[in-house]
Design a protein around this motif. Structure first.
Motif, short mmCIF file in Angstrom:
data_model
loop_
_atom_site.label_atom_id
_atom_site.label_comp_id
_atom_site.label_asym_id
_atom_site.label_seq_id
_atom_site.Cartn_x
_atom_site.Cartn_y
_atom_site.Cartn_z
N GLY A 92 18.05 -19.86 48.16
CA GLY A 92 18.22 -19.44 46.78
C GLY A 92 18.75 -18.03 46.67
N THR A 93 18.74 -17.52 45.44
CA THR A 93 19.29 -16.19 45.16
C THR A 93 18.19 -15.14 45.08
N LEU A 94 18.42 -14.02 45.73
CA LEU A 94 17.48 -12.90 45.74
C LEU A 94 18.13 -11.73 45.03
N ARG A 95 17.59 -11.33 43.88
CA ARG A 95 18.13 -10.20 43.11
C ARG A 95 17.32 -8.95 43.40
N VAL A 96 18.01 -7.92 43.90
CA VAL A 96 17.35 -6.69 44.33
C VAL A 96 17.98 -5.50 43.62
N SER A 97 17.14 -4.61 43.10
CA SER A 97 17.62 -3.36 42.51
C SER A 97 17.25 -2.21 43.45
N LEU A 125 22.63 -7.57 45.31
CA LEU A 125 22.10 -6.22 45.45
C LEU A 125 22.78 -5.32 44.42
N GLU A 126 22.01 -4.81 43.48
CA GLU A 126 22.57 -4.03 42.39
C GLU A 126 22.01 -2.60 42.44
N PHE A 127 22.92 -1.64 42.41
CA PHE A 127 22.55 -0.24 42.54
C PHE A 127 22.50 0.44 41.17
N MET A 131 15.36 3.23 35.91
CA MET A 131 14.19 2.41 36.22
C MET A 131 14.36 1.06 35.53
N VAL A 132 14.86 0.06 36.27
CA VAL A 132 15.11 -1.25 35.67
C VAL A 132 13.79 -1.95 35.36
N ASP A 133 13.82 -2.83 34.36
CA ASP A 133 12.67 -3.67 34.03
C ASP A 133 12.81 -4.96 34.82
N LEU A 134 12.01 -5.12 35.85
CA LEU A 134 12.16 -6.25 36.76
C LEU A 134 12.04 -7.59 36.03
N VAL A 135 11.05 -7.71 35.17
CA VAL A 135 10.80 -8.99 34.51
C VAL A 135 11.87 -9.29 33.47
N ASP A 136 12.11 -8.35 32.57
CA ASP A 136 13.07 -8.59 31.49
C ASP A 136 14.49 -8.76 32.00
N GLU A 137 14.84 -8.06 33.09
CA GLU A 137 16.21 -8.11 33.59
C GLU A 137 16.40 -9.10 34.75
N GLY A 138 15.34 -9.80 35.10
CA GLY A 138 15.47 -10.89 36.06
C GLY A 138 15.60 -10.51 37.52
N TYR A 139 15.05 -9.36 37.91
CA TYR A 139 15.09 -8.97 39.33
C TYR A 139 13.87 -9.55 40.06
N PRO A 272 7.16 -8.14 40.64
CA PRO A 272 6.29 -8.43 39.50
C PRO A 272 4.90 -8.92 39.85
N SER A 273 4.78 -9.85 40.80
CA SER A 273 3.46 -10.39 41.13
C SER A 273 3.56 -11.10 42.46
N ASN A 274 2.45 -11.07 43.24
CA ASN A 274 2.46 -11.82 44.50
C ASN A 274 1.89 -13.22 44.34
#
Length: 304
Positions: A92-97, A125-127, A131-139, A272-274
């Motif tokens: 699958g796809t892994l989105r990383v900030s 991989l997005e640079f 401070m990105v919002d992991l949940v709202d922005e889908g990371y 976000p959560s383990n």
């Protein structure tokens, strides 16, 4: 018990014609199973089963419900099992900030090695230095450096990320070399707006702590830019040590304030959560921890 489990229990009772055997399948007592079916009947306002001491049989309403719910449950279980199987493999796809400077100079090699190890994972991989919002922005996760504020996010410390006060020999020849953090107020300092408090540099020596108020005419954003400015003789900078590593090795800048350590920072993986964490995210966090266990070096594990 939720409504899906209640329907699963009803289907098991109908198929097995027994509360006892259905309860065993569902991992509960016969008494609890009977109460759950009664609650389902009350919610639907119909009688689903005729019970006797010897048998259980469906009513007309029960037959109608079974005909409707059985194919739906079969499809639901197929979806459920598929999702479980998907989360258990590295695909699958892994989105990383990640911060711009650190990401471009230190994460590319890590991500490349991770993708070679897990060829079914696609990494986006997005640079960004915000401070990105992991949940709202889908990371899926972020790599961050510094002091983390309390939040609902889960954070795993990967490595220390110390700072270093540096300057070019040409600048020190012109302006002198400071021996105490308090002397920085008399120097041209390079102000990096990416820092939380860019004009306040904190130093520690044993139990002694000094908050140095600094100023300068060159204001920029980015660790690499601060190092390059220091190399050019523009003043004193206090970037992450990893960003100044090559310049220090080549002698273009030198470390200052011997015995004093700038405010300590750490490298973190934040997610976000383990709970229900995708397997690819767990693997990447572990991969990062192994890669940087020797420090923030570019070559990989065990090379620092």
């Amino acid at each position: 018990m939720d409504r899906i489990d209640a329907l699963k229990l009803f289907t098991a009772v109908a198929e097995l014609e027994s509360f006892t055997r259905a309860a065993e399948r569902m991992g509960m007592t016969p008494g609890a199973a009977s109460k759950q079916i009664s609650a389902l009947e009350e919610r639907l306002q119909v009688r689903l089963l005729e019970r006797t001491t010897r048998s259980v049989r469906l009513t007309d309403a029960g037959e109608a419900l079974l005909d409707r719910v059985r194919p739906w449950l079969t499809e639901y279980e197929a979806i459920e099992h598929g999702l479980v199987a998907e989360s258990a493999k590295a695909a699958g796809t892994l989105r990383v900030s990640a911060p711009v400077d650190f990401g471009t100079s230190r994460l590319i090699a890590v991500v490349t090695a991770f993708m070679e190890r897990w060829p079914e994972v696609e990494v986006r991989l997005e640079f960004s230095d915000r401070m990105v919002d992991l949940v709202d922005e889908g990371y899926d996760l972020a790599v961050r450096i510094g002091h983390l504020e309390d939040s609902s996010l889960i954070a795993r410390r990967l490595a220390p990320a110390p700072l270093a006060a540096i300057a070019a020999p040409s600048y020190l020849e012109r302006r002198g070399t400071p021996s105490h953090p308090a002397e920085l107020s008399r120097h041209a300092c390079i102000i990096d707006r990416n820092k939380p408090a860019p004009n306040q540099w904190r130093f520690v020596r044993g139990s002694e702590v000094v908050e140095a108020r600094v100023d300068g005419r060159l204001i920029l954003n980015g660790a690499r830019a601060a190092v390059n400015a220091a190399c050019a003789g523009a003043g004193i900078a206090c970037p992450p040590e990893w960003a100044a590593e090559q310049a220090l090795a080549e002698g273009r800048v030198v470390k200052l304030l011997d015995g004093w350590e700038p405010d300590h920072r750490d490298l973190w993986a934040v997610f976000p959560s383990n709970r229900y964490l995708a397997h690819r995210v767990r693997l990447f966090v572990d991969f990062l921890a192994d890669w940087f266990k020797g420090g923030l070096c570019p070559q990989g594990p065990g090379t620092c």
